[in-house]
Design a protein around this motif. Sequence first.
Motif, PDB file in Angstrom:
ATOM      1  N   PRO A  55      45.534  43.065  27.603  1.00  0.00           N
ATOM      2  CA  PRO A  55      45.936  44.444  27.319  1.00  0.00           C
ATOM      3  C   PRO A  55      44.761  45.407  27.171  1.00  0.00           C
ATOM      4  O   PRO A  55      44.846  46.573  27.600  1.00  0.00           O
ATOM      5  CB  PRO A  55      46.724  44.321  26.004  1.00  0.00           C
ATOM      6  N   GLN A  56      43.650  44.938  26.562  1.00  0.00           N
ATOM      7  CA  GLN A  56      42.507  45.816  26.322  1.00  0.00           C
ATOM      8  C   GLN A  56      41.652  46.024  27.574  1.00  0.00           C
ATOM      9  O   GLN A  56      40.684  46.789  27.540  1.00  0.00           O
ATOM     10  CB  GLN A  56      41.628  45.258  25.203  1.00  0.00           C
ATOM     11  N   ALA A  57      41.972  45.311  28.651  1.00  0.00           N
ATOM     12  CA  ALA A  57      41.229  45.458  29.899  1.00  0.00           C
ATOM     13  C   ALA A  57      42.223  45.464  31.064  1.00  0.00           C
ATOM     14  O   ALA A  57      42.368  44.472  31.777  1.00  0.00           O
ATOM     15  CB  ALA A  57      40.213  44.332  30.066  1.00  0.00           C
ATOM     16  N   PRO A  58      42.955  46.568  31.237  1.00  0.00           N
ATOM     17  CA  PRO A  58      43.975  46.638  32.288  1.00  0.00           C
ATOM     18  C   PRO A  58      43.398  46.265  33.652  1.00  0.00           C
ATOM     19  O   PRO A  58      42.310  46.714  34.019  1.00  0.00           O
ATOM     20  CB  PRO A  58      44.405  48.108  32.254  1.00  0.00           C
ATOM     21  N   GLY A  59      44.123  45.412  34.358  1.00  0.00           N
ATOM     22  CA  GLY A  59      43.660  44.962  35.664  1.00  0.00           C
ATOM     23  C   GLY A  59      43.023  43.579  35.625  1.00  0.00           C
ATOM     24  O   GLY A  59      42.777  42.983  36.671  1.00  0.00           O
ATOM     25  N   PHE A  66      43.366  39.648  34.627  1.00  0.00           N
ATOM     26  CA  PHE A  66      44.283  38.560  34.331  1.00  0.00           C
ATOM     27  C   PHE A  66      43.453  37.283  34.144  1.00  0.00           C
ATOM     28  O   PHE A  66      42.506  37.044  34.899  1.00  0.00           O
ATOM     29  CB  PHE A  66      45.289  38.374  35.467  1.00  0.00           C
ATOM     30  N   ALA A  94      36.944  44.909  35.865  1.00  0.00           N
ATOM     31  CA  ALA A  94      38.244  45.507  35.546  1.00  0.00           C
ATOM     32  C   ALA A  94      38.079  46.918  34.994  1.00  0.00           C
ATOM     33  O   ALA A  94      38.851  47.826  35.331  1.00  0.00           O
ATOM     34  CB  ALA A  94      38.994  44.621  34.546  1.00  0.00           C
ATOM     35  N   ASP A  95      37.072  47.116  34.137  1.00  0.00           N
ATOM     36  CA  ASP A  95      36.807  48.447  33.587  1.00  0.00           C
ATOM     37  C   ASP A  95      36.441  49.447  34.670  1.00  0.00           C
ATOM     38  O   ASP A  95      36.583  50.666  34.477  1.00  0.00           O
ATOM     39  CB  ASP A  95      35.679  48.376  32.556  1.00  0.00           C
ATOM     40  N   GLU A 111      47.736  38.905  31.607  1.00  0.00           N
ATOM     41  CA  GLU A 111      46.991  40.167  31.626  1.00  0.00           C
ATOM     42  C   GLU A 111      46.417  40.453  30.247  1.00  0.00           C
ATOM     43  O   GLU A 111      47.060  40.206  29.223  1.00  0.00           O
ATOM     44  CB  GLU A 111      47.876  41.335  32.063  1.00  0.00           C
ATOM     45  N   ARG A 154      41.019  44.907  40.344  1.00  0.00           N
ATOM     46  CA  ARG A 154      41.993  43.922  39.866  1.00  0.00           C
ATOM     47  C   ARG A 154      41.318  42.558  39.942  1.00  0.00           C
ATOM     48  O   ARG A 154      40.862  42.127  41.012  1.00  0.00           O
ATOM     49  CB  ARG A 154      43.269  43.947  40.699  1.00  0.00           C
TER      50      ARG A 154
END
Length: 578
Positions: free
Chosen positions: A70-74, A76, A37-38, A68, A42
């Motif tokens: 929050p601290q790792a957008p993308g 889930f 994700a980083d 999801e 996705r």
Amino acid sequence: MERFDPASVVQTKYLFFTGKGGVGKTSTACATAVYLADHGKRVLLVSTDPASNLQDVFSLALDRKGTEIPQAPGLFVANLDPIKAAEEYRESVVAAYRGVLPEAAIENMREQLSGSCTTEIAAFNEFSSFLTDEALNRRYDHIIFDTAPTGHTLRLLQLPSAWSGFIEQSKHGASCLGQLSGLADKRKLYETAVRTLSDGGKTTLLLVARLEETPLKEAERAAEELRGLGILRQVLILNAVAPPGDDAVSAALYEKQRQALAQMPEGLRRMDSYEIPLRAYNITGIAHVRDMLRTDHLEDAQAAVQAREGHRLSDLVDDLVRHRRKVIFTMGKGGVGKTTIAAAIALALAKRGERVHLATTDPAAHLKFVLDEGSGIRTSYIDEKKELKKYQEDVIREAMAGGIAPADLDYIKEDLRSPCTQEIAVFRAFAEIVAQAEDEIVVIDTAPTGHTLLLLESTAAYDRELKRSQGKTPASVKKLLPRLKSEETETVIVTLPEATPVYEAERLREDLQRAQLQVRWWVVNRSFLGLETKNPLLRARAAQEAAWIDEVNRKASGREVLIPWKAESLKGAALLSL
């Protein structure tokens, strides 16, 4: 050996992490998901592990659909509950019979569907939709599963007879029979899921292990079994690899792991292998998850270590003598050291002048290395493979004599490879040994689970499981169940001071309590807490163990034995030092 780097290792959409409980597969799956994700992917991370602590890892309430982070957008994360799924599944199967059959028959049906096979099928039912949903395929670059289905589950799903009326009609009574009842409408879904698993262009199986004998053997067994089912794209990840030591304890740990690596099973040597360094902390919180795979991370050298005052094993043995226990089981997941603990208890009892018989399902040669010839302990070995083969042959012979169809015979053969069946197969051998408690103390380093005991206790299942192989119920078996529930018997649970082994030990206790076998003593094995080491990594790791030792203390109401990690292999009189 190279460090595990998802950038180079991850090449497929679907990733399945598997391995023995406590080796770190959940942590590795989480770290891989966050890394991807980083780096702009996705990702959907799905856990089907009954001991899953994903909500603690990400400090967030999770659901079954995907939340999801929050601290790792993308990223889930979906946390499936196979225990709850198995309960819902059991209820869906027996609901049609409520009000039709007596309540005792309903309870028997529920017990038939209470084993590990049912939980595996229920878990597979849960995550099959994630494998086959086209919308999810389009939405995510990678779908990661924490805990892969076992070979037994996959073979069951591939058997034509598993989807026939044979399940409802059979009178042959295979031990886990019925776990697929009512799921015929999902056959196509399962077929698609199984095909996806065996497609090397879509799926990678990542086997997680530690540099210890039992986890490595388990990894090799799983790899071979799944390879035989067509899952060929496999990677080995060795977790918690210790660096060279800077004091006696850390140097001994490093050397012990080097020896395990040198003796690694041949089947694993042929695989692409990667390592993850030993980390001091529990993998909870997004910062620790990210740090797990970093190459530039430094451990906290200022960990405060406060020793715990647990009981010694001699205290447990004194209690056994005081209460005049005649049958003593040591139970726990593979790799926690229950055979060593059983041998130590047997030796301590013999030193107190008791006549002792130590029985094990481990190879007899292993006991020869653990106990000296002059120990005064009589030993015996239950050959699980031999007992299982005899049991399988008996059942198949009777099935063929009854004119069973070839496809249905295949189902019987597969069912006879289930975990429940193996326990039942050795049950008679256990019964014969326990019967000798009339004249001596019997110590056994593994026992039938509570589910197996309940399965055999039910009148219908009892007759079916035993009469089909012997024609009558042996006297030793008739006496066994009452004896196991009496004051003569003590069950000792062995675990490690880590999250997953403690969770699994608690599930084992609940299983035993359902069968009315009470657990009083727990043994926490291989603890770094209290060892005299100045190594910052091990001091920090010892500090992390404290919470799990305290948890066991609560569960055991203070009757826990704390055994420190030992560099040397314990043998003979050295066992008395535990």
